[in-house]
Motif scaffolding. Sequence first.
Motif, mmCIF file in Angstrom:
data_model
loop_
_atom_site.group_PDB
_atom_site.id
_atom_site.type_symbol
_atom_site.label_atom_id
_atom_site.label_comp_id
_atom_site.label_asym_id
_atom_site.label_seq_id
_atom_site.Cartn_x
_atom_site.Cartn_y
_atom_site.Cartn_z
ATOM 1 N N GLU A 105 3.764 32.372 45.469
ATOM 2 C CA GLU A 105 3.575 33.621 46.201
ATOM 3 C C GLU A 105 2.854 33.399 47.540
ATOM 4 O O GLU A 105 3.104 34.117 48.516
ATOM 5 N N GLU A 106 1.952 32.449 47.619
ATOM 6 C CA GLU A 106 1.132 32.254 48.830
ATOM 7 C C GLU A 106 2.007 31.889 50.043
ATOM 8 O O GLU A 106 1.788 32.420 51.140
ATOM 9 N N ASP A 107 2.946 31.016 49.870
ATOM 10 C CA ASP A 107 3.758 30.608 51.019
ATOM 11 C C ASP A 107 5.235 30.982 50.863
ATOM 12 O O ASP A 107 6.084 30.555 51.644
ATOM 13 N N ASP A 108 5.509 31.775 49.799
ATOM 14 C CA ASP A 108 6.857 32.274 49.588
ATOM 15 C C ASP A 108 7.876 31.126 49.487
ATOM 16 O O ASP A 108 8.914 31.092 50.148
ATOM 17 N N THR A 109 7.562 30.132 48.636
ATOM 18 C CA THR A 109 8.445 28.983 48.439
ATOM 19 C C THR A 109 8.681 28.786 46.960
ATOM 20 O O THR A 109 7.983 29.362 46.107
ATOM 21 N N TYR A 110 9.656 27.955 46.665
ATOM 22 C CA TYR A 110 9.980 27.641 45.271
ATOM 23 C C TYR A 110 9.832 26.138 45.058
ATOM 24 O O TYR A 110 10.042 25.329 45.969
ATOM 25 N N THR A 111 9.500 25.771 43.805
ATOM 26 C CA THR A 111 9.307 24.361 43.478
ATOM 27 C C THR A 111 10.014 24.059 42.172
ATOM 28 O O THR A 111 9.937 24.844 41.225
ATOM 29 N N HIS A 112 10.636 22.898 42.124
ATOM 30 C CA HIS A 112 11.172 22.416 40.843
ATOM 31 C C HIS A 112 11.005 20.887 40.785
ATOM 32 O O HIS A 112 10.987 20.196 41.819
ATOM 33 N N LYS A 113 10.889 20.355 39.606
ATOM 34 C CA LYS A 113 10.624 18.945 39.364
ATOM 35 C C LYS A 113 11.818 18.302 38.683
ATOM 36 O O LYS A 113 12.553 18.944 37.935
ATOM 37 N N CYS A 114 11.950 16.974 38.970
ATOM 38 C CA CYS A 114 13.009 16.197 38.321
ATOM 39 C C CYS A 114 12.595 15.932 36.878
ATOM 40 O O CYS A 114 11.436 15.589 36.605
ATOM 41 N N LEU A 115 13.560 16.027 35.992
ATOM 42 C CA LEU A 115 13.271 15.833 34.573
ATOM 43 C C LEU A 115 13.175 14.355 34.192
ATOM 44 O O LEU A 115 12.603 14.020 33.148
ATOM 45 N N THR A 116 13.693 13.463 35.034
ATOM 46 C CA THR A 116 13.721 12.036 34.669
ATOM 47 C C THR A 116 12.796 11.175 35.525
ATOM 48 O O THR A 116 12.635 9.981 35.267
#
Length: 262
Positions: A241-252
């Motif tokens: 919410e602070e910078d209006d961005t999304y994050t996702h991580k690699c599963l491997t």
Amino acid sequence: MNENNSNELTKTQIERIEKNKQRAFTLRKTQMVIHPYSKRDIITKVDKGTLKIGNTRYKDTGGGFLLEQDNKSSELTTYTHVPPVFECDRPICKECKKVFANSWLFDSFDYSVCDSCKDPEIHKLITKTDALNKYLLKECDINKREPILKFIEKKNPHNSQWGSMKLYLQIQVEQRALEIWGSEEKLQEELNGREEKKVEAKIKKYQKEMKKLRMNMRSSLYDKTSAISHTHEFGSESYNEEDDTYTHKCLTCFYTETFEKM
């Protein structure tokens, strides 16, 4: 008719004139050089350039003197008379200020120091290579610049098969270096400058070799054939919410990616 006959020479007069000419010519030829040591002997001309005085033949050099000629071999014999050395002509020693007759330094290097004043420390010898390198001289400085420095030759002590060494008088080499560089200070400055350049060149060479060594080490550790291609597999996204961005991580793997959505 009578006037023409009075102007013509008779045959007898012509013969007398020709005879006088020949006599004058012969007399001039035979007396063109007078031998200084035998005025009583008869001088006769043998051939062109050769005179006979008494029973001895001499070659007329044309330079104002005669050379005695061997009657048997007809070869010229010259006599060399060494002029006497007067006291005023003898060299004076630079050290003791006395005249001397013989000297090894004078005979070998034309350096006016007598044998009594010869000092093994002051009058050292130096090889040609050391003279050029130590005093920053060129070949022409010692071989062509007047006066040309004298030297002696000795067999190489390191290897008898090598060429002989040229040895110069070090004090003369030092004097020649001062003539070229002007002073000891300028010579020393040039020596220091060249020494610094040598050190810098060595450092650059060392750094270049080390860089090359590191590159070789890195290339040996990195093996392209062992590299495995990887495709990320991301999990669920999380909203920031602070910078209006999304994050996702690699599963491997540990890779995390942050992005924005339009």
